[in-house]
Motif scaffolding. Structure first.
Motif, PDB file in Angstrom:
ATOM      1  N   LEU A   1       9.808   8.608   4.327  1.00  0.00           N
ATOM      2  CA  LEU A   1       8.588   8.606   3.526  1.00  0.00           C
ATOM      3  C   LEU A   1       7.557   7.651   4.107  1.00  0.00           C
ATOM      4  N   THR A   2       6.313   7.898   3.736  1.00  0.00           N
ATOM      5  CA  THR A   2       5.217   7.058   4.215  1.00  0.00           C
ATOM      6  C   THR A   2       4.543   6.369   3.038  1.00  0.00           C
ATOM      7  N   MET A   3       4.365   5.062   3.108  1.00  0.00           N
ATOM      8  CA  MET A   3       3.754   4.296   2.020  1.00  0.00           C
ATOM      9  C   MET A   3       2.277   4.075   2.313  1.00  0.00           C
TER      10      MET A   3
ATOM     11  N   GLY B   1       6.924  12.588  -1.843  1.00  0.00           N
ATOM     12  CA  GLY B   1       6.538  11.178  -1.846  1.00  0.00           C
ATOM     13  C   GLY B   1       6.171  10.722  -3.234  1.00  0.00           C
ATOM     14  N   MET B   2       5.472   9.643  -3.323  1.00  0.00           N
ATOM     15  CA  MET B   2       5.078   9.082  -4.604  1.00  0.00           C
ATOM     16  C   MET B   2       3.847   8.200  -4.429  1.00  0.00           C
ATOM     17  N   GLU B   3       3.101   8.064  -5.496  1.00  0.00           N
ATOM     18  CA  GLU B   3       1.926   7.185  -5.511  1.00  0.00           C
ATOM     19  C   GLU B   3       2.252   5.962  -6.360  1.00  0.00           C
ATOM     20  N   ALA B   4       2.140   4.787  -5.800  1.00  0.00           N
ATOM     21  CA  ALA B   4       2.445   3.550  -6.527  1.00  0.00           C
ATOM     22  C   ALA B   4       1.174   3.009  -7.158  1.00  0.00           C
ATOM     23  N   LEU B   5       1.235   2.672  -8.456  1.00  0.00           N
ATOM     24  CA  LEU B   5       0.072   2.221  -9.218  1.00  0.00           C
ATOM     25  C   LEU B   5       0.340   0.816  -9.762  1.00  0.00           C
TER      26      LEU B   5
ATOM     27  N   SER C   1       3.391  -5.379 -11.892  1.00  0.00           N
ATOM     28  CA  SER C   1       4.469  -4.446 -11.560  1.00  0.00           C
ATOM     29  C   SER C   1       3.852  -3.171 -11.001  1.00  0.00           C
ATOM     30  N   LEU C   2       4.652  -2.410 -10.302  1.00  0.00           N
ATOM     31  CA  LEU C   2       4.215  -1.128  -9.749  1.00  0.00           C
ATOM     32  C   LEU C   2       4.970  -0.006 -10.445  1.00  0.00           C
ATOM     33  N   VAL C   3       4.227   1.078 -10.772  1.00  0.00           N
ATOM     34  CA  VAL C   3       4.845   2.315 -11.255  1.00  0.00           C
ATOM     35  C   VAL C   3       4.520   3.419 -10.251  1.00  0.00           C
ATOM     36  N   TYR C   4       5.340   4.452 -10.241  1.00  0.00           N
ATOM     37  CA  TYR C   4       5.263   5.452  -9.168  1.00  0.00           C
ATOM     38  C   TYR C   4       5.103   6.848  -9.752  1.00  0.00           C
ATOM     39  N   GLN C   5       4.105   7.574  -9.236  1.00  0.00           N
ATOM     40  CA  GLN C   5       3.899   8.969  -9.631  1.00  0.00           C
ATOM     41  C   GLN C   5       4.316   9.871  -8.462  1.00  0.00           C
TER      42      GLN C   5
ATOM     43  N   VAL D   1       3.962   8.552   0.458  1.00  0.00           N
ATOM     44  CA  VAL D   1       3.915   7.759  -0.767  1.00  0.00           C
ATOM     45  C   VAL D   1       2.580   7.043  -0.776  1.00  0.00           C
ATOM     46  N   GLN D   2       1.797   7.187  -1.847  1.00  0.00           N
ATOM     47  CA  GLN D   2       0.449   6.643  -1.875  1.00  0.00           C
ATOM     48  C   GLN D   2       0.374   5.437  -2.808  1.00  0.00           C
ATOM     49  N   LEU D   3      -0.095   4.306  -2.314  1.00  0.00           N
ATOM     50  CA  LEU D   3      -0.290   3.101  -3.131  1.00  0.00           C
ATOM     51  C   LEU D   3      -1.760   2.953  -3.435  1.00  0.00           C
ATOM     52  N   GLU D   4      -2.086   2.761  -4.716  1.00  0.00           N
ATOM     53  CA  GLU D   4      -3.471   2.618  -5.117  1.00  0.00           C
ATOM     54  C   GLU D   4      -3.614   1.404  -6.023  1.00  0.00           C
ATOM     55  N   LEU D   5      -4.475   0.453  -5.621  1.00  0.00           N
ATOM     56  CA  LEU D   5      -4.654  -0.731  -6.455  1.00  0.00           C
ATOM     57  C   LEU D   5      -5.218  -0.346  -7.813  1.00  0.00           C
ATOM     58  N   GLY D   6      -6.221   0.488  -7.821  1.00  0.00           N
ATOM     59  CA  GLY D   6      -6.845   0.858  -9.086  1.00  0.00           C
ATOM     60  C   GLY D   6      -6.117   1.975  -9.770  1.00  0.00           C
ATOM     61  N   GLY D   7      -5.767   3.023  -9.021  1.00  0.00           N
ATOM     62  CA  GLY D   7      -5.088   4.159  -9.612  1.00  0.00           C
ATOM     63  C   GLY D   7      -6.029   4.960 -10.479  1.00  0.00           C
ATOM     64  N   GLU D   8      -5.492   5.909 -11.223  1.00  0.00           N
ATOM     65  CA  GLU D   8      -6.256   6.681 -12.171  1.00  0.00           C
ATOM     66  C   GLU D   8      -6.192   5.970 -13.518  1.00  0.00           C
TER      67      GLU D   8
END
Length: 800
Positions: A607-609, A551-555, A535-539, A786-793
């Motif tokens: 928005l930009t993903m 925007g948002m960052e998807a983790l 699943s993806l969560v968004y910051q 909107v930023q998508l990061e596979l690893g995330g923080e």
């Protein structure tokens, strides 16, 4: 369950057959024609069901053929009833009906043949041929005298009949003779009662069928008479026997039930001797009786001779087996003595290159140490030369062997009283050090060993510097036996290799747990259902000055059914190593593009993903095409997508950068650099790489308020980015002080726990998009990201 079904089945069949007999005795053609096919259909269903219960095992496929026979009989009876009751015609003249009756006999014959293939494999072939020949001859002679009364006219009349009748009668005779041969030939074992029912029913069917043709030839057959009841009784008997045998096999699954054989001196051939008496009583004296008796005498003599030969052969075979077993034991004993002598007199305990103890002697010595003084501390130091293969490949194996000899001489300096040095093979050495229980002492010894043994080696014109990796395990702290002790030392040694050159690592349970968990996660990741477990969560991301949502960052999050929630910091490296990052990245790309398409359209946003791309994904030839296909599928504009790459990709050189530029130049898709300011950060590739945004690493933001050096670094990054027209966004903003400093330094975008934690899509939408006013039209479009990061923080998944 089986026990409950059988009485019900028997009761139902008894009731049905009673009705059928009642109809026949009352000479009711109507009810006889109606009830007759019902019994055959019931039999077919029972037979097919019995085969299915055994999962269509090869032997039980005989039930299928018997079931087809019953089905053909039902079809023939139905045709007979229609022809007789509806069309008011004589069914006996209908070729189709006759063909169905013939089909019954054919499938019974095939089923018997199928059964015989499996059951006659263990039988003696010669005895079976003799039994078949004489029993068939006796039965044919008996039928010729009793049934045909030695009347050639009947045979001539039979020859005038249609070919179906001739074929049917021929198959009947073959089945009749086959059952007789099978039953009389059995000399050992016990026939299961259900098999007796099946054989008796088949025997009854053939007798009834032969008698039917006899009546037909004499024009004495009456439809719907007792003979038809006998037919149905035979067919029902086959089905009941098959069902009972299936139940028996299921109840005794581990036992072999039908183990009859034709080997032995028990005679069933005596059953043939009443035949001459019956002939004498019914037909009177006939010369054929003498011929019949002669056949029986010859048959008995031959059978006795064959069985004696079989018995002698078995005794001879057993004697040969005993002789072979004896010879084998003598040979084994001889080999043991030879091996012992070889071990005593041959130099088998030394390594041929270094003259150290070899692996065999090392393991034997270690085992003896443990057995002689159980519980006494024994340390194992497994020493491996780093990158020794490169030395062999570069300078040759001769130089490699000389290096091994020199290193073994240096290591022998530590071979003191009670300490044993051995070469395990290749570039691995091992030290057994007893009477030391402290890890600190062993690690200190390892440091001295590394310092002494890694001094430069002068060989001819070469000067070589060797480094070691050492793994330590201690008995009984780390293992209770020699094999496990060596295995744990090997695990620790590989951890030392990962740590760098000239490192020593002591084994501990955490290392084993880490390796075990990594292997478990790899297996779980390979069989993971992405749609159910990922699943993806968004910051959210905001402007630094106005705190406006941009925007948002998807983790990515993995909710494993067996292990629970797993941080991407743990499973993404595993995915990278195993190439699973490619399908995972594809799934993330699909989900992220779909989500940004939904939000932008529904809320009329732009928005930009951003999608964090693994180097292995970039190496895929079809990556760019797959991304474009996904964007086209959801009608996503190019400016809505931002690809984020790691600094490691950027510093691989102009060639790698050129590949990325060639793929995405003029596509409208923007590119960002992640975690800038750590690791491989370099300003030299800014002019080579046409990226659009820099994400300042969280490590720099953490100390921003209290460390002026980090503050100056962040300031330099922001100033240089602004001068080049590149946007900056700060990650991990968690305090008001950090935010104030970022505003002062000119950072334009921020994200972090201070203004918003990661949340699922529905929560993000409810809290931020539903009540959020649309962005100002005058705002810079690049701010809506909107930023998508596979690893995330990694820390975002832990409760603060």
């Amino acid at each position: 369950m089986i026990g409950k079904k059988i009485p019900w089945l028997k009761t139902g069949l008894f009731f049905y057959f009673s009705l059928f007999l009642l109809a026949i005795f009352n000479q009711s053609d109507f009810w006889s024609n109606i009830l007759s096919p019902i019994g055959a259909l019931i039999s077919a269903i029972l037979l097919f069901r019995s085969c299915r219960r055994m999962n269509f095992a090869p032997f039980f496929r005989s039930w299928i053929f018997f079931g087809l026979a019953a089905a053909f009989w039902a079809a023939a009876d139905i045709g007979w009833a229609v022809w007789d009751l509806v069309l008011k015609k004589n069914p006996a003249n209908n070729l189709l009906i006759s063909g169905f009756y013939l089909g019954t006999t054919i499938f019974l014959f095939i089923g018997i043949c199928h059964y015989s293939i499996y059951k006659f494999k263990r039988w003696n072939t010669i005895q079976l041929v003799i039994d078949g020949l004489f029993i068939a001859l006796s039965c044919i002679l008996y039928l010729w005298i009793m049934l045909f009364d030695k009347n050639d006219a009947l045979l001539w009349q039979l020859d005038q009949e249609d070919w179906m009748s001739v074929a049917n009668l021929g198959l009947d005779l073959v089945i009749f003779l086959g059952i007789a041969v099978w039953y009389i030939s059995i000399r050992g074992g016990k026939i299961p009662f259900p098999i007796r029912i099946i054989a008796s029913s088949l025997f009854l069917f053939t007798l009834v069928d032969i008698y039917y043709f006899y009546l037909q030839l004499n024009h004495r057959y009456i439809p719907n008479s007792v003979i038809d009841a006998a037919y149905i009784a035979a067919i029902l008997g086959i089905a009941i026997g098959a069902n009972a045998f299936t139940d028996l096999v299921l109840r005794q699954a581990d036992a072999e039930i039908d183990v009859c054989t034709n080997i032995g001196f028990r005679h069933r051939s005596l059953l043939l001797f009443p035949a001459p008496i019956l002939i004498l009583l019914i037909k009177g004296f006939d010369f054929s009786i003498i011929f019949y008796l002669a056949i029986m005498i010859v048959y008995g003599s031959l059978s006795a001779y064959i069985q004696a030969a079989i018995n002698n052969e078995r005794l001879l075979k057993r004697e040969m087996e005993l002789n072979l077993e004896l010879e084998s034991r003598i040979l084994e004993r001889t080999k043991e003595l030879v091996e012992k002598n070889r071990q005593l007199f041959a130099v088998s305990n030394m390594d041929t290159v270094t003259n150290l103890s070899n692996r065999r002697f090392f393991l034997q010595t270690l085992e003896e140490h443990i057995k002689q003084e159980p519980g006494r501390s024994i340390a194992l130091l497994l020493i491996d030369i780093d990158r020794f293969k490169i030395i062999n490949d570069t300078y040759g194996h001769q130089i490699g062997d000389r290096i091994l000899i020199l290193l073994s001489q240096r290591l022998q300096h530590y071979e003191q009283s009670g300490v044993m040095l051995a070469r395990l093979g290749g570039d691995e050495f091992v030290l057994i050090v007893p009477s030391r229980s402290s890890y600190a002492e062993i690690e200190q010894l390892s440091e001295h060993l590394i310092e002494h043994c890694t001094a430069p080696i002068e060989l001819d014109q070469y000067t070589l510097r060797i480094t070691f990796s050492i793994g330590v395990s201690i008995y009984p702290l780390d293992a209770e036996n020699s094999n496990t002790l060596l295995q744990h030392a090997d695990i620790a040694m590989y951890q030392a290799k990962k740590a760098g050159n000239n490192k020593c690592v002591s084994f501990n349970e955490n290392i084993l747990k880490t390796i075990k968990r990594k292997n478990e996660l790899e297996l779980l990741l390979k069989k993971a259902d992405y749609d159910k477990e990922f699943s993806l969560v968004y910051q959210p991301q905001f402007t630094a000055s106005t705190n406006q949502l941009i925007g948002m960052e998807a983790l990515l999050w993995w909710n494993c059914p067996e292990k629970g929630g797993i941080s991407p910091a743990e499973f993404i490296p595993i995915a990278e190593e195993t190439d699973l990052i490619i399908p995972i990245g594809s799934w993330v790309m699909q989900e992220a593009v779909r989500q940004i398409a939904d939000w932008n359209r529904y809320y009329d946003l732009n928005l930009t993903m951003g999608i964090n791309v693994s180097p292995k994904q970039l190496d895929q030839k079809g990556f760019h095409a797959a991304l474009k296909a996904t964007m086209n599928r959801y009608s996503v504009k190019a400016e809505w997508i931002d690809l984020e790459i790691t600094e490691g990709v950027a510093v691989e050189g102009e060639g790698r950068i050129g590949q990325i530029v060639e793929q995405f130049m003029d596509s409208g898709i923007s590119i960002s650099i992640d975690d800038f300011g750590t690791g491989y950060s370099s300003l030299s590739y800014w002019k080579l790489f046409p990226f659009d945004r820099v994400k300042i690493a969280k490590q720099l933001i953490d100390n921003l308020a209290g460390d002026r050096y980090d503050r100056q670094i962040v300031k330099s990054i922001i100033l240089l980015a602004d001068s080049l027209g590149i946007k900056t966004i700060a990650e991990g903003v968690e305090t008001p002080e950090q935010l104030d400093w970022l505003i002062k330094l000119g950072c334009r975008q921020i994200q972090g726990y201070l203004l918003g934690k990661p949340m699922p899509a529905d929560a993000f939408e409810d809290k931020l998009l539903v009540s959020q006013p649309l962005p100002d039209a005058a705002a810079d479009p690049i701010d809506t990201v909107v930023q998508l990061e596979l690893g995330g923080e990694p820390e975002i998944y832990h409760t603060r």
